[in-house]
Design a protein around this motif. Sequence first.
Motif, PDB file in Angstrom:
ATOM      1  N   ALA A  24      14.443  -7.569  -6.784  1.00  0.00           N
ATOM      2  CA  ALA A  24      13.198  -7.202  -7.463  1.00  0.00           C
ATOM      3  C   ALA A  24      12.113  -7.034  -6.414  1.00  0.00           C
ATOM      4  N   MET A  25      11.254  -6.055  -6.609  1.00  0.00           N
ATOM      5  CA  MET A  25      10.168  -5.805  -5.657  1.00  0.00           C
ATOM      6  C   MET A  25       8.906  -5.399  -6.399  1.00  0.00           C
ATOM      7  N   MET A  26       7.770  -5.899  -5.912  1.00  0.00           N
ATOM      8  CA  MET A  26       6.464  -5.444  -6.388  1.00  0.00           C
ATOM      9  C   MET A  26       5.628  -5.073  -5.173  1.00  0.00           C
ATOM     10  N   ASN A  27       5.021  -3.897  -5.243  1.00  0.00           N
ATOM     11  CA  ASN A  27       4.231  -3.371  -4.140  1.00  0.00           C
ATOM     12  C   ASN A  27       2.921  -2.822  -4.695  1.00  0.00           C
ATOM     13  N   VAL A  28       1.808  -3.335  -4.203  1.00  0.00           N
ATOM     14  CA  VAL A  28       0.492  -2.805  -4.557  1.00  0.00           C
ATOM     15  C   VAL A  28      -0.083  -2.158  -3.304  1.00  0.00           C
ATOM     16  N   LYS A  29      -0.346  -0.866  -3.381  1.00  0.00           N
ATOM     17  CA  LYS A  29      -0.788  -0.118  -2.206  1.00  0.00           C
ATOM     18  C   LYS A  29      -2.211   0.391  -2.413  1.00  0.00           C
ATOM     19  N   PHE A  30      -3.058   0.078  -1.429  1.00  0.00           N
ATOM     20  CA  PHE A  30      -4.462   0.497  -1.453  1.00  0.00           C
ATOM     21  C   PHE A  30      -4.639   1.615  -0.429  1.00  0.00           C
ATOM     22  N   SER A  85      -0.466  -2.253   2.055  1.00  0.00           N
ATOM     23  CA  SER A  85       0.133  -2.765   0.825  1.00  0.00           C
ATOM     24  C   SER A  85       0.367  -4.262   0.894  1.00  0.00           C
ATOM     25  N   LEU A  86       0.384  -4.878  -0.277  1.00  0.00           N
ATOM     26  CA  LEU A  86       0.787  -6.260  -0.466  1.00  0.00           C
ATOM     27  C   LEU A  86       2.114  -6.234  -1.220  1.00  0.00           C
ATOM     28  N   ASN A  87       3.100  -7.003  -0.731  1.00  0.00           N
ATOM     29  CA  ASN A  87       4.459  -6.869  -1.235  1.00  0.00           C
ATOM     30  C   ASN A  87       5.088  -8.217  -1.547  1.00  0.00           C
TER      31      ASN A  87
END
Length: 421
Positions: free
Chosen positions: A253-259, A233-235
């Motif tokens: 606040a958090m944003m997580n993109v998981k591949f 993931s990119l966080n």
Amino acid sequence: MMYKLPFFKLLFSLSLILLVSSVYAQQDSTTSKKKHKKVKEPPHKGSMYLSPVPVIGANPAFGFIYGAGASASWYLGDPKTTKISNALAGVAFTTKKQTIITLKSTVFGEDNGFILLGDWRYLNSSQPTWGLGTGPQSARLADNDFGFDDGSIEGNSEADMLEFQFFRFYETYLKRIGSSHFYAGIGAHLDLFSNFTDQLLNLDTIPKVITPFYAYNEQYGFAQDKSTLVGISLNGVFDTRDNVNNPYVGRYAMMNVKFNPKFLGSDQSSTQLWMEYREYFNLTENHNNIIALWAFANLTLAGDLPYMNLPAVGWDQYSKSGEPYSQGRFRGQNLMFGGLEFRKHLFATKKNPKFFGAIAYINATTASSKENIDLFQYIEPGYGVGLRFNISQKARTNIGIDYGWGSYGTTGFFLRLNENF
């Protein structure tokens, strides 16, 4: 489905918590007398605060829960420039013959130079497999075909459960950007489900009894006995909270993109997006009246996820979303949750000015099914009240007892270490 906690269990749980709190108070008093009223040492680098407590609770998925847990809080740097770190560990057993072992952590490096987020779990457990999305179809546990129009089987006994073993290892590292409150980093994520046994499924009857779990796996090409999801993931995180255990001020606040690529070991390739926001509003200067806001979106951007990895309430890092519903009660390809809590201090002791308080909460959940349910087509409410007992002033560690109500006759009793968010 209605789940009622017998009054004596609720009374027993409350008595245990009061006893634990009393023991801590007596220990503080005894220590103080022995040291002839020696001034307590202020927090410093290396200070650690350990709060062991019994784990007692109940909810429809697990039945009555008992075991032991602990909250450990410590400083990796000067408390003036470093936020307190926290880890929650627990070993619990349930009346439905389940074993739950967890270790969840939020660690701040010296001078808040980095954050480590950990979520490790082992479950020998079971859960009902509800229909996907929110709305009336989500209350059906099984049907005689792949639809949800007739033949639903109500109830929530051991015979309705999907049994499984589960291992999770999530660890995320975020580096502070300059002297700001922003962090960026990467994460590694592993989910292994095995030994699925679908108790309600019966393919030998006429008509067949088909569960949402079985139907989903058949439709999207997943195995019926196990699943694997491996991701990176990119966080990004923004964090101005003054304390992770029990914030009085700040926002998060958090944003997580998981591949989850197939070449890393996932059953199928997929991409997920997690977006989260929290904020804390003080109504009085002494932090005795706080309104807390929590909202998140858990979305499937591409591909298909195994059924048990689909966005669902109660599957966040600390498993605290979705009260009063049990873990996994609402599940879908996409899910959004929002909640408000009013936290009020009620009673102080000579040793502890924040000893006793109460909360009231309201929340809402919406989930989609790719086939026929859109986000916001159905919104499921939850509301309830709770009590708070502070067992560590310096770490702000609270024990919480919550009771809530929701749709379809749902009720839930929860015992917590630290605040829900």
